[in-house]
Structures are given as C-alpha cells and as structure tokens.
Write a protein that holds these residues in place. Structure first.
Motif, short mmCIF file in Angstrom:
data_model
loop_
_atom_site.label_atom_id
_atom_site.label_comp_id
_atom_site.label_asym_id
_atom_site.label_seq_id
_atom_site.Cartn_x
_atom_site.Cartn_y
_atom_site.Cartn_z
N TRP A 1 8.31 -7.77 6.21
CA TRP A 1 8.37 -9.46 7.80
C TRP A 1 9.50 -9.85 6.88
O TRP A 1 10.18 -10.54 8.02
CB TRP A 1 7.32 -10.37 7.56
CG TRP A 1 5.76 -9.24 7.27
CD1 TRP A 1 4.87 -9.18 6.70
CD2 TRP A 1 5.56 -9.35 9.09
NE1 TRP A 1 3.80 -8.54 7.81
CE2 TRP A 1 4.16 -8.41 8.36
CE3 TRP A 1 5.71 -9.47 9.97
CZ2 TRP A 1 2.83 -8.43 9.61
CZ3 TRP A 1 4.68 -8.76 10.81
CH2 TRP A 1 3.77 -8.65 11.15
N CYS A 2 9.90 -9.70 5.76
CA CYS A 2 11.16 -10.36 5.15
C CYS A 2 12.41 -9.37 5.65
O CYS A 2 13.14 -10.13 6.30
CB CYS A 2 11.47 -10.97 3.63
SG CYS A 2 10.67 -12.48 3.54
N ASP A 25 2.99 -4.63 10.67
CA ASP A 25 2.46 -4.06 10.53
C ASP A 25 1.72 -2.78 9.73
O ASP A 25 1.23 -2.62 8.50
CB ASP A 25 1.17 -4.50 11.35
CG ASP A 25 -0.60 -4.70 10.65
OD1 ASP A 25 -0.44 -5.74 9.61
OD2 ASP A 25 -0.90 -4.03 11.33
N LYS A 26 2.28 -2.22 10.47
CA LYS A 26 2.25 -0.14 10.01
C LYS A 26 2.53 -0.28 8.30
O LYS A 26 1.63 0.57 7.71
CB LYS A 26 2.70 0.52 10.76
CG LYS A 26 2.95 1.79 10.51
CD LYS A 26 1.52 2.51 9.91
CE LYS A 26 1.39 4.19 9.69
NZ LYS A 26 0.24 4.57 9.55
N LEU A 27 3.46 -0.61 8.22
CA LEU A 27 4.18 -0.40 7.32
C LEU A 27 3.98 -1.44 6.12
O LEU A 27 3.94 -0.97 4.74
CB LEU A 27 5.89 -0.95 7.50
CG LEU A 27 6.59 0.29 7.81
CD1 LEU A 27 8.54 -0.40 8.19
CD2 LEU A 27 6.99 1.90 7.58
N GLU A 28 3.94 -1.91 5.96
CA GLU A 28 2.55 -2.65 5.05
C GLU A 28 1.18 -2.86 4.98
O GLU A 28 0.79 -3.00 3.81
CB GLU A 28 2.77 -4.23 6.02
CG GLU A 28 4.33 -5.35 5.92
CD GLU A 28 4.56 -6.00 4.32
OE1 GLU A 28 3.78 -5.89 3.12
OE2 GLU A 28 6.17 -5.27 3.91
N SER A 29 0.09 -2.52 5.91
CA SER A 29 -1.05 -2.29 5.60
C SER A 29 -1.85 -0.75 6.22
O SER A 29 -2.75 -0.10 5.34
CB SER A 29 -1.38 -2.68 7.10
OG SER A 29 -1.47 -2.68 8.07
N ASN A 30 -0.85 0.61 6.69
CA ASN A 30 -1.09 1.16 6.41
C ASN A 30 -2.14 1.88 7.44
O ASN A 30 -3.17 2.57 7.14
CB ASN A 30 -0.37 2.37 5.26
CG ASN A 30 -0.44 3.87 6.00
OD1 ASN A 30 -0.29 4.27 6.86
ND2 ASN A 30 -0.85 4.38 5.20
#
Length: 339
Positions: A41-42, A103-108
């Motif tokens: 997100w950053c 969101d996909k990269l963070e939570s998959n």
C-alpha cells in the motif's frame, strides 16, 4: 532563456503520469528484491497520487462547468469536457484494478484472473473510446495501449494462476508483436530524419524537429524492448539478475517520456477548470510569474529604442526621404561672455 517558450507546449498530465510511473517502478523493483520492507500500500503511493489528482482535477473541472454555464460556449468546450469524463471513468476502473493488485500482493486471497477483470474490461471499452477519439481529434494513448494488449492481459492472468504452463517468452508473444511494430515505426522515423537532413529545401526547424522525434522514439522503444527481453529471461530463470537491474532500462524510457512532455502540446483544458493552456493559466494565476518569468533574456548587445527605430526606418527604401527629413538636429547654444 525564455520560460514561456519552454512551457507553452508543456503537457502537465503526461508529466505527472510518467513521473509517478517512474517512481512506482523503482519502488516496486526494490520491494520485490527485498531492499524495502514497506507494505505494498505504501509502494503504490505514486499511483494513488496520480489517481487522486485525476479525481480532484475532474471534480474541479465539473464544478466550473456547472457553476459557469457561459464557459460551455467556448469553442469545443463540450468535446473537451466529455473527453475528461471518459478519461475519469477509465481511470476509476483502472484504480479498481490497482486496488485489487495491491490487495492480492498483500493477502493473496484472490485469483489473478479476478484481479485482471477490470483491466480486461478497460481494454474492450478502449476500442470504442479510440474510435470516438479519432472521430473528434482527441489523443488516446492510454486507451490505445489497453486496446492492443487485451490478449496479453488474459495470458498474464492465466499464467500467474497456473492455468497455463507456457514459458514467459511465449506468454509475452502479444507484447513481442507490439514491440516489432514499434521498431518499424522507430526505423521509419530514423530514415525520415536522415532524408530531411540531406534535403536542402527543408528548413532548419523541420530538420531539428524530425531529428528530435527520431532520437526520442529511439530512446523510448529500445529500452522497453531490452526490459522485455530481460524480464522474460528473469522469470524463466535463464539469467541471475535482480529485478532492479531488470527494470533499469525502463528508467531511460520514463525519463524520455518526461522530457517529451515539455513538447507534447495538447492536453484537456478542463482539468481543474483551467480552460486554457497550462502556461497561460500559470502566468494568469501567478502575477509574480507574469511579471518576472514571462521575459525573454538575450546576451546580445542592443541599442536603445530610438536608434533601433531610426535604423529600421532608414533600412526601408520607402522611408529614405522621410528619414532624411526627420534627422535629429543638434541644438546650438550661443553663450555671450560678459565684458
């Protein structure tokens, strides 16, 4: 130095987009290589800044449009405003894709095919937008990029989810086709510039413009092609390089695009309700710039205004007699000495 000539063809929209993409590419590569430990997100902050400016610019432009109805009568105001709304809609859909990617990269927790649905939808809609833009003589660079890469987006989603097991060189076939066409265009600009340089009938301005175009497109397309080759080999584990090194050729392309934005012209005049070119808007909004920056400086030694006017009059054959009649006469003062 002439600041007005520097900014009179400046396209602020392209400058902001390419600058944000340059910063985002560098941050994303550093994050993948674990040089940075920030959340995605950053890492996507330059993208958020880009989208916030788009939404804010469209909101201010819409306010000016509805607040001052007489502005709608200015030339092609309706076409410009409609173009801004179309661009805003595409950017909002693109923002949805970027949020899903982050969101996909963070939570998959999603499939990549679901993440790419907004981008595939943009690609289909962009075909109609390109037709509308050609009909109304509007620019459509983002729309054209999405329209010609719809098959590439589908391949990427299927490959990332593991539905196909092709090598990345095969997955990127649609991009190879686009790059081959781009290389043909670059070769054409180089040949055309060479012909103009050897044609004595062409003025210096046209030669310089064609040469700059050839150099610009060369430094734009060739680095992208190098990046694509390195990326395919990196993803197939054929080379051992960091992603930062792989994306480094893209920095050359982005810097080229940023420099080209100073001569890109165009741009929608309803962003932020400016209704005029960026240079005219800035000079009108900032009195200090209008007073001090809108000045052309030259190192040549010039005579005063009276002498310049006299030289101009004398150089005109029709004013020879007139110039002789109005020659300056030195006054003669008689001074009598007292006895």
């Amino acid at each position: 130095m002439n600041l007005q000539s520097l900014f009179q063809d400046f396209n602020p929209s392209k400058f902001i987009v390419h600058t944000c993409l340059l910063i985002f590419t560098a941050l994303f590569a550093l994050r993948i290589d674990n040089y940075l430990t920030w959340s995605y997100w950053c890492i996507f902050t330059p993208i958020w800044v880009w989208k916030i400016l788009v939404i804010l610019g469209a909101a201010v432009g819409s306010y000016v449009w509805w607040r001052y109805p007489h502005f709608r009568m200015e030339g092609e105001a309706y076409i410009h405003y409609k173009s801004m709304l179309i661009s805003l809609a595409l950017h909002l859909i693109l923002l949805m894709f970027e949020l899903l990617v982050c969101d996909k990269l963070e939570s998959n927790r999603h499939l990549w095919i679901l993440v790419f649905i907004p981008l595939i939808f943009i690609s289909i809609v962009s075909i109609a937008v390109c037709i509308w833009a050609v009909k109304h003589d509007r620019s459509f660079e983002l729309e054209l990029f999405c329209a010609v890469n719809v098959l590439q987006f589908i391949f990427l989603a299927l490959r990332l989810d593991g539905f196909i097991a092709w090598s990345w060189e095969v997955v990127l076939v649609p991009l190879w086709i686009v790059m081959c066409l781009s290389l043909v265009g670059v070769l054409y600009t180089i040949i055309f510039a060479g012909i103009l340089l050897r044609t004595p009938e062409v003025n210096a301005q046209q030669r310089r413009s064609s040469f700059q175009t050839a150099v610009g497109y060369t430094f734009l397309v060739i680095p992208i092609l190098i990046f694509q080759v390195l990326l395919a080999n990196k993803l197939d584990d054929d080379i051992k390089m960091s992603f930062t090194a792989v994306v480094s050729p893209l920095f050359v392309s982005f810097v080229t695009l940023i420099l080209m934005s100073f001569s890109a012209k165009g741009g929608n005049k309803w962003w932020f309700g400016m209704r005029k070119d960026f240079c005219s808007f800035v000079l009108g909004a900032c009195p200090l710039l209008q007073e001090y920056a809108n000045i052309a400086y030259s190192s040549e030694r010039r005579t005063n205004g009276v002498e310049m006017q006299q030289q101009a009059d004398k150089s005109d054959p029709r004013n020879l007699k007139k110039a002789d009649m109005f020659k300056p006469v030195l006054p003669i003062v008689s001074i009598e000495m007292p006895d």
